[in-house]
Design an enzyme around this catalytic site. Structure first.
Site, mmCIF file in Angstrom:
data_model
loop_
_atom_site.group_PDB
_atom_site.id
_atom_site.type_symbol
_atom_site.label_atom_id
_atom_site.label_comp_id
_atom_site.label_asym_id
_atom_site.label_seq_id
_atom_site.Cartn_x
_atom_site.Cartn_y
_atom_site.Cartn_z
ATOM 1 C CD GLU A 160 8.450 13.254 11.908
ATOM 2 O OE1 GLU A 160 7.294 12.806 12.010
ATOM 3 O OE2 GLU A 160 9.390 12.624 11.396
ATOM 4 C CD GLU A 173 11.819 0.840 10.722
ATOM 5 O OE1 GLU A 173 12.314 1.823 11.302
ATOM 6 O OE2 GLU A 173 12.300 -0.293 10.791
ATOM 7 C CE LYS A 221 -1.945 3.107 1.644
ATOM 8 N NZ LYS A 221 -1.773 4.469 1.118
ATOM 9 C CB CYS A 229 11.978 9.077 9.431
ATOM 10 S SG CYS A 229 13.135 7.946 8.647
HETATM 11 P P1 NAP Z 1 1.384 8.598 7.271
HETATM 12 O O1 NAP Z 1 0.335 9.606 7.078
HETATM 13 O O2 NAP Z 1 1.413 7.840 8.536
HETATM 14 O O3 NAP Z 1 1.283 7.616 6.024
HETATM 15 C C1 NAP Z 1 2.148 6.523 5.814
HETATM 16 C C2 NAP Z 1 1.409 5.452 5.033
HETATM 17 O O4 NAP Z 1 0.344 4.956 5.837
HETATM 18 C C3 NAP Z 1 0.754 5.977 3.756
HETATM 19 O O5 NAP Z 1 0.770 4.967 2.778
HETATM 20 C C4 NAP Z 1 -0.665 6.265 4.226
HETATM 21 O O6 NAP Z 1 -1.593 6.316 3.174
HETATM 22 C C5 NAP Z 1 -0.888 5.080 5.138
HETATM 23 N N1 NAP Z 1 -1.964 5.249 6.117
HETATM 24 C C6 NAP Z 1 -2.529 6.387 6.576
HETATM 25 N N2 NAP Z 1 -3.510 6.109 7.461
HETATM 26 C C7 NAP Z 1 -3.563 4.760 7.568
HETATM 27 C C8 NAP Z 1 -4.372 3.847 8.316
HETATM 28 N N3 NAP Z 1 -5.336 4.273 9.138
HETATM 29 N N4 NAP Z 1 -4.143 2.525 8.184
HETATM 30 C C9 NAP Z 1 -3.165 2.061 7.373
HETATM 31 N N5 NAP Z 1 -2.398 2.875 6.614
HETATM 32 C C10 NAP Z 1 -2.579 4.209 6.715
HETATM 33 O O7 NAP Z 1 2.822 9.243 7.125
HETATM 34 P P2 NAP Z 1 3.308 10.253 5.996
HETATM 35 O O8 NAP Z 1 2.872 11.608 6.351
HETATM 36 O O9 NAP Z 1 2.965 9.726 4.651
HETATM 37 O O10 NAP Z 1 4.877 10.099 6.148
HETATM 38 C C11 NAP Z 1 5.618 10.892 6.968
HETATM 39 C C12 NAP Z 1 5.908 10.180 8.285
HETATM 40 O O11 NAP Z 1 6.609 8.962 8.033
HETATM 41 C C13 NAP Z 1 6.823 10.991 9.164
HETATM 42 O O12 NAP Z 1 6.373 10.930 10.490
HETATM 43 C C14 NAP Z 1 8.160 10.275 9.037
HETATM 44 O O13 NAP Z 1 9.024 10.483 10.112
HETATM 45 C C15 NAP Z 1 7.721 8.869 8.888
HETATM 46 N N6 NAP Z 1 8.791 8.062 8.271
HETATM 47 C C16 NAP Z 1 9.466 7.164 9.053
HETATM 48 C C17 NAP Z 1 10.508 6.429 8.514
HETATM 49 C C18 NAP Z 1 11.283 5.457 9.362
HETATM 50 O O14 NAP Z 1 11.956 4.592 8.786
HETATM 51 N N7 NAP Z 1 11.257 5.539 10.684
HETATM 52 C C19 NAP Z 1 10.867 6.589 7.168
HETATM 53 C C20 NAP Z 1 10.154 7.505 6.415
HETATM 54 C C21 NAP Z 1 9.110 8.229 6.974
HETATM 55 P P3 NAP Z 1 -1.969 7.695 2.397
HETATM 56 O O15 NAP Z 1 -0.846 8.647 2.609
HETATM 57 O O16 NAP Z 1 -2.077 7.259 1.020
HETATM 58 O O17 NAP Z 1 -3.242 8.166 2.976
#
Ligand code: NAP
Length: 494
Positions: free
Chosen positions: A389, A254, A179, A288
């Site tokens: 963040e 992550e 996904k 991240c």
């Molecule tokens: P996000 O909103 O949590 O989204 C991540 C993924 O989860 C997307 O594919 C999103 O889909 C999906 N998602 C959203 N709600 C969900 C739910 N209820 N159930 C299952 N999946 C769901 O995060 P983001 O804003 O895209 O990414 C930024 C975040 O990722 C930051 O906090 C960053 O620090 C973190 N990150 C962490 C790492 C690590 O390795 N620790 C690496 C990269 C990024 P949609 O976006 O399509 O709605």
């Protein structure tokens, strides 16, 4: 070929079948111009069920899980080879997908190829153990694939983050449902096509782009999904962990970060300035592990900040297609607004602006979601701007007086993903490196990655580790086997 060239809807991968989803239509936009890159239709919930059922069927019947490890590895080596053969078109497509500079997307594509190669090797060299027997039997610990596993990825490093989940999951013998983030679905679709071309059986890999709260949620809750490997925000991660608890399903998470970079008084300044700039402003801070909280020894603070701010202001922000660009646009207009909101909040709470804090001006920047490298100071580590963040090119800087105060502040965060230490004193580096709470510590370097080194966070930065030879075990169930060697029947029943 991109949809802007064909003006068609892009099919998605539902259990190995390329077809339009039955859900709502969405467009992916090139962040540098706001132009439509591709249009596609998300899967419906029925499509999600179908993909997962097909994945389960493929897992049970395709023979992938039963292949000898070296046979599965051969297919994964081929995936790495195809990615390398197509590296440039893939990197260009990824640039369009999320607006990262071409120099970065080339690295991400190379990293994806390296990941497949590494997990192919891990697959064919994974050992199962003979454990010391304590009776008339031989004891073994072996590993089995889990079935259907899900990979949920964010938009900031497509192909690399997908490869980090898909390669070990396939190597372990599982079927995978990806996904990808709704904003960046293109690379996951490419990766699945390459896997199939290399010999991964149809149905073993599906790509279900679409809104996370609908599609991601349905995948996570599905009873046939045996593990979710998630990369994304902490609140989404916690939501997934709750669902997983109800299903008794293992997860790896992550999540977010607010990583501390510490510049000690004896640091090599050229190295430290370059490292801090790279740590926070590469990937436009949409990383991240961005080193977003800076602590500088008080005696060094003023000259260090002068140099850092001048260099930050001179970073080349611009066209992601230009080889010289260091910072491209942010992912969406909405995300830029969120970053502007954080900066306004920090200023409102008393921070002062050292550089940036605005959108760059000029014709080049008119249509894209650009934001200047920004440094705020005059803050306390406990301020909201230092604790939340931002996920953008915003650095908060603070002086520190001694090692104790430094560690107290560095560790005072709900996040504990990464940290950086700049010093020539290896004993201090060792002491601070061991005392700082973080999943990864860089000493006199920052944001370097190796697929052979496990990665993950503590506290709100996540659960579990990806990468490393043993990363493959995340996607396997461990099983104990006892082989009776008794000459006589078991005595109890006599
Ligand atoms: P996000 O909103 O949590 O989204 C991540 C993924 O989860 C997307 O594919 C999103 O889909 C999906 N998602 C959203 N709600 C969900 C739910 N209820 N159930 C299952 N999946 C769901 O995060 P983001 O804003 O895209 O990414 C930024 C975040 O990722 C930051 O906090 C960053 O620090 C973190 N990150 C962490 C790492 C690590 O390795 N620790 C690496 C990269 C990024 P949609 O976006 O399509 O709605």
């Amino acid at each position: 070929m991109l949809i802007t060239e064909r003006n068609d809807l892009l099919p998605i991968n539902i259990g190995g079948e390329m077809r339009l989803g039955a859900g709502s239509e969405s467009s992916t936009l090139y962040p540098a111009t706001g132009e439509v890159v591709a249009r596609l239709r998300a899967p419906s919930l029925e499509d999600v069920n179908e993909a997962i059922e097909r994945a389960d069927h493929a897992f049970r019947t395709s023979g992938w899980a039963q292949k000898k490890p070296h046979e599965r590895a051969a297919v994964l080596y081929r995936v790495a080879q195809i990615i390398r053969e197509r590296a440039e078109p893939l990197a260009q497509r990824q640039r369009l997908d999320n607006g990262k500079p071409i120099s970065e997307t080339r690295n991400l594509v190379a990293s994806a190829a390296g990941t497949f190669q590494f997990f192919a090797a891990a697959c064919e060299t994974l050992e199962e153990t003979l454990t010391p027997a304590r009776g008339d039997y031989m004891t073994m610990s072996v590993y089995e694939p889990m079935g259907v596993v899900a990979a949920i990825t964010p938009w900031n490093s497509p192909i690399a983050s997908e490869a980090q989940k898909v390669a070990p999951a396939l190597a372990a013998g599982n079927a995978v449902v990806i996904k990808p983030a709704e904003a960046t679905p293109l690379m996951a679709l490419e990766l699945a096509a390459i896997c199939e071309e290399a010999g991964v059986p149809k149905g073993m890999l599906s790509v279900l782009p679409g809104r996370g709260s609908v599609i991601g949620d349905a995948i996570t809750k599905h009873p046939l999904v045996k593990r979710v490997s998630f990369t994304g925000g902490t609140s989404t991660g916690k939501h997934i962990a709750h669902i997983a608890a109800d299903k008794m399903m293992p997860v790896s998470l992550e999540l977010g970060g607010k990583s501390a970079t510490m510049v000690l008084a004896d640091a090599d300044l050229d190295h430290a300035v370059n490292g801090v700039l790279f740590g926070i402003f590469s990937s436009s801070g949409e990383s991240c592990i961005a080193g977003s909280r800076l602590f500088v020894a008080r005696e060094l603070y003023a000259p260090f900040m002068d140099r850092l701010s001048q260099r930050a202001a001179a970073l080349r922000v611009g066209d992601p297609a230009d080889e010289r660009t260091q910072m491209g646009p942010l992912i969406t207009a909405k995300h830029r607004e969120s970053i502007e909101g954080y900066v306004a909040m920090g200023l409102g709470d008393g921070a002062t602006l050292r550089t940036g804090g605005k959108r760059p001006e000029g014709a080049l920047y008119e249509r894209g979601y650009y934001y200047s490298p920004t440094i705020l100071e005059g803050v306390q580590n406990t301020d909201a701007i230092c604790q939340q963040e931002i996920f953008g090119p915003v650095l908060v800087a603070m002086p520190f007086d001694n090692e104790e105060a430094l560690l107290e502040q560095a560790n005072n965060s709900v996040y504990a993903l990464a940290a950086g230490i700049w010093t020539k004193d290896y004993k201090r580096a060792w002491r601070i490196g061991r005392a700082v709470q973080a999943g990864t510590v860089w000493i006199n370097t920052y944001k370097q990655f190796s697929i052979s080194t496990p990665f993950g966070g503590w506290r709100d930065s996540g659960l579990g580790r990806e990468k490393g030879r043993l990363g493959i075990l995340q996607y396997m169930e461990q099983k104990a086997m006892y082989w009776g060697l008794n000459e006589q029947p078991l005595g109890w029943a006599n």
